[in-house]
Design a protein around this motif. Sequence first.
Motif, PDB file in Angstrom:
ATOM      1  N   GLY A  46       6.824  20.231 -35.832  1.00 33.03           N
ATOM      2  CA  GLY A  46       7.781  20.930 -36.396  1.00 33.03           C
ATOM      3  C   GLY A  46       7.588  21.257 -37.849  1.00 33.03           C
ATOM      4  N   ALA A  47       6.485  20.837 -38.837  1.00 32.92           N
ATOM      5  CA  ALA A  47       6.196  21.311 -39.934  1.00 32.92           C
ATOM      6  C   ALA A  47       5.162  22.591 -39.871  1.00 32.92           C
ATOM      7  N   ASP A  48       4.569  22.560 -38.687  1.00 34.64           N
ATOM      8  CA  ASP A  48       3.517  23.612 -38.525  1.00 34.64           C
ATOM      9  C   ASP A  48       3.620  23.945 -37.100  1.00 34.64           C
ATOM     10  N   PRO A  49       4.627  24.789 -36.524  1.00 32.03           N
ATOM     11  CA  PRO A  49       4.738  25.289 -35.274  1.00 32.03           C
ATOM     12  C   PRO A  49       3.732  26.029 -34.775  1.00 32.03           C
ATOM     13  N   GLY A  50       3.129  26.988 -35.572  1.00 33.77           N
ATOM     14  CA  GLY A  50       2.362  27.951 -35.392  1.00 33.77           C
ATOM     15  C   GLY A  50       0.876  27.540 -34.720  1.00 33.77           C
ATOM     16  N   LEU A  59      15.855  23.429 -28.752  1.00 36.64           N
ATOM     17  CA  LEU A  59      16.117  22.308 -29.614  1.00 36.64           C
ATOM     18  C   LEU A  59      15.329  21.197 -29.616  1.00 36.64           C
ATOM     19  N   GLN A  60      14.089  21.373 -29.180  1.00 37.16           N
ATOM     20  CA  GLN A  60      12.974  20.315 -29.154  1.00 37.16           C
ATOM     21  C   GLN A  60      11.553  21.129 -29.542  1.00 37.16           C
ATOM     22  N   TYR A  61      10.720  20.090 -29.892  1.00 36.88           N
ATOM     23  CA  TYR A  61       9.454  20.783 -30.359  1.00 36.88           C
ATOM     24  C   TYR A  61       8.548  21.032 -29.396  1.00 36.88           C
ATOM     25  N   GLY A  62       9.018  21.943 -28.478  1.00 33.25           N
ATOM     26  CA  GLY A  62       8.209  22.592 -27.268  1.00 33.25           C
ATOM     27  C   GLY A  62       8.731  24.070 -26.977  1.00 33.25           C
ATOM     28  N   ILE A  63       8.135  24.830 -26.289  1.00 30.68           N
ATOM     29  CA  ILE A  63       8.399  26.231 -26.359  1.00 30.68           C
ATOM     30  C   ILE A  63       9.869  26.514 -25.850  1.00 30.68           C
ATOM     31  N   SER A  64      10.478  27.227 -26.773  1.00 29.79           N
ATOM     32  CA  SER A  64      11.849  27.546 -26.581  1.00 29.79           C
ATOM     33  C   SER A  64      11.947  29.129 -26.048  1.00 29.79           C
TER      34      SER A  64
END
Length: 344
Positions: free
Chosen positions: A21-25, A53-58
């Motif tokens: 979440g701090a570096d999604p790129g 709303l998760q740390y995966g591809i939205s």
Amino acid sequence: MPSTPRPLRRLGFLTIGLFDGADPGRGHESTLEIIELGERLGFDSAWVRHRHLQYGISSPVAVLAAASQRTSRIELGTAVIPLGWENPLRLAEDLATVDLLSGGRLNPGVSVGPPMHYEQVREALYPDTADVEDFSYERVRRLLDFVRGKAATDFSGVEGFEVFSDVVQPHSPGLGQRLWYGGGSLSSARWAGEHGMNFLTSSVVRAVEPEGPHDFAEIQRSHIREFRAHHPDGEAARVSQGLVVIPTDSATPEQRAKYEAYAAKRLPRTTTPQGPARLLFAPDIVGTSAEIVERLHEHAGFREVDEVAFALPFTFEHEDYVQILTDLATSLGPALGWRPGAAA
């Protein structure tokens, strides 16, 4: 009598595309690099999961738009887009656009039902219409109609200097035949067949019968046969299976230990149906290619298909995915009868 295993014609893989979440790129770049690697290894298809709303591809359609410009041959799919979060008309526009950008390589997979944790997100998602939203198969039918070129409005023509169409633009010929339904129940399999879709069956099915024992592979086979029994193409109708399969041929001892621990941790959920929906999960398959071939040839669901999109585990490192994909393409796939380019 069990069917004879079919030689594997199409080999694909599925990734969730996790990120920090701090570096999604960085995580999204890793996903694109994995898809590029898949093309170099000869895979027929690469699929991305969809997480809100998760740390995966939205936004898998956006990710696949990027992937379409970094690849030239591999087919690009979504497994799956939950339509409860989508407006079918707007989604049809996006899908057609990306399909054209990819040169006709998009394979959109969708599903229906209320959004996950709907009570918590309904006010953010549908503040004015939450109580009347229709999350049934009707939502898929609307998407099918728009993608296949049926009218979306009774207005078209010239107004001032602008020209209007009564069908979704752009229109991508052929995309309507590459829509997939991701289903885990007999009714979903039947509906997908009746509406001429392709069918994605994964590592989760619904165990409807209350009495056990419950055999995942047999349930999955019944879904595949139900789908084909109601599809206009019959036995030729496309079905893709998506088990979690982890070959260890070139894995380090540390990787093998990690993979085996991952599968062992998830094994208890495969013994009985889980939750009110009675979801039954397939065991993850970990081992050498020779060991995996033996298990797959015994699997009643696998024996019904000639294409797969093996799912990559959720929480591994980029280097682990490189090893797994390489073994899938160079060891397991050929042992199952697959060869690069055979699908063409």
